[in-house]
Each structure stands twice: as C-alpha cells, then as structure tokens.
Design an enzyme around this catalytic site. Structure first.
Site, PDB file in Angstrom:
ATOM      1  N   PRO A   6       0.770  -1.242   0.000  1.00 21.90           N
ATOM      2  CA  PRO A   6       0.000   0.000   0.000  1.00 21.90           C
ATOM      3  C   PRO A   6       0.807   1.301   0.000  1.00 21.90           C
ATOM      4  CG  PRO A   6       0.007  -0.939   2.190  1.00 21.90           C
ATOM      5  CD  PRO A   6       0.729  -1.918   1.296  1.00 21.90           C
ATOM      6  N   CYS A   7       1.440   1.578  -1.119  1.00 27.54           N
ATOM      7  CA  CYS A   7       2.165   2.844  -1.231  1.00 27.54           C
ATOM      8  C   CYS A   7       1.209   4.031  -1.245  1.00 27.54           C
ATOM      9  CB  CYS A   7       3.074   2.839  -2.457  1.00 27.54           C
ATOM     10  SG  CYS A   7       2.236   2.467  -3.994  1.00 27.54           S
TER      11      CYS A   7
END
Length: 182
Positions: A149-150
């Site tokens: 989850p950047c």
C-alpha cells in the site's frame, strides 16, 4: 497486512512466462500477474494496451500468458479486495526489487489499514531519515498496487503527493479506508 505471505527476490535475468489476468475494477482496468511463488504485479490503468506496455517496461524479460481457472479464481479475491477493501486475501506475494526497494515495500505492508505516514517518517523508520527521495522512488517503482500500500504514504504537508497510478486513485483508496486529508 501480515496476512499475505511474501517471498523476496531480485528481478530474474532469464526469460520467464507468467500467468496474467486482466480485470475491471473500480480503479480502472487491472493486470494481476503471478509466478509460481505468488503475485508480483498488480498494475492499474485505463486500457489493456497501456497495462501491457507498463508491464513490458517494468519486466522486459517476462512474457504474459492467460491465467488458467485456478489463477483466475485466486485473482478474483485480489480484485474484490481492490474494489471493496476489507480483509486482505491470503494470497502469496512474490516481491521483486533491489534490497532497498524490498525493505521499503516490507515497511509499506506494515502500515495499518486506515492510517498514513509520510515519506520522511518512513525513511526515518528505515533508519535513514535523509533517504526521503529514495523512499519516494521505491514507492513509485512498487509493482503491486494496493496489496503493497504505497497509497498510504503522503507528503509532510499532510496532502496527497505522488502516486504511480494517479492521485485520483490514491484519494479514492484512502477515502475507502476512512482517511480524511487536508
């Protein structure tokens, strides 16, 4: 995010043929690619052609083949997660990158659902507070959207900044997680 098991390795030097599934999502069209070890790419885009081009640029030594029924069924869980959030499916990840990228991506997977951090805070957590640009670069090169989850990394101002697949998608993902930004 600890539910997904991850293998870690550098990008291979030899040609490899991998299973791929294209599927529509609420974030646009997705390309999910998996090796025998697990998902190593979840790309988002607006067309199959654009996704194939992005894949070829990122993984020049790999060829796509259509996923069989088992792959399509497993990837359906990934697509549901992209669309609705909730509990991360128990899907193995095959993380491929440099040692530094792998370190950043592992740290991203530890950011809790519904929380954000800054590039600077993430660099500090990795032991090098001066590596803000390198952390941002590793986030930009993350080939596994949503599952790594950047989108949970924001600017030090508290505003959205940078997302490989567009700020509109980043905003939507964070809103789904209940994150309210300035």
């Amino acid at each position: 995010m600890a539910a997904a098991r991850a293998t870690r390795r550098r990008t291979p030097r030899m040609r490899e043929t991998v299973a791929a599934v294209f599927a529509p999502t609420s974030l646009g069209l997705s390309l999910v690619a998996a090796s025998a070890a697990g998902v190593f790419a979840l790309l988002l885009g607006d067309s199959e052609r654009a996704l194939r081009s992005d894949f070829a640029r990122r993984f020049p030594r790999m060829r796509l083949r259509a996923g069989d029924d088992a792959v399509r069924k497993a990837m359906a869980g990934v697509v549901r997660f992209v669309d609705r959030g909730g509990v991360l499916p128990l899907v193995p990840l095959d993380l491929r990158g440099t040692p530094f990228q792998l370190k950043v991506w592992d740290a991203l997977r530890r950011i809790p659902h519904g929380r954000v951090t800054t590039y600077g805070a993430l660099a500090g957590k990795l032991g090098d507070p001066e590596a803000v640009r390198a952390v941002a670069g590793a986030c930009a090169r993350n080939p596994i959207a949503v599952l790594v989850p950047c989108h949970r990394v924001i600017a030090s101002t508290g505003r959205l900044h940078g997302y490989r697949w567009g700020l509109d998608r980043k905003h939507l993902l964070l809103a789904r997680e209940g994150v309210m930004l300035l």
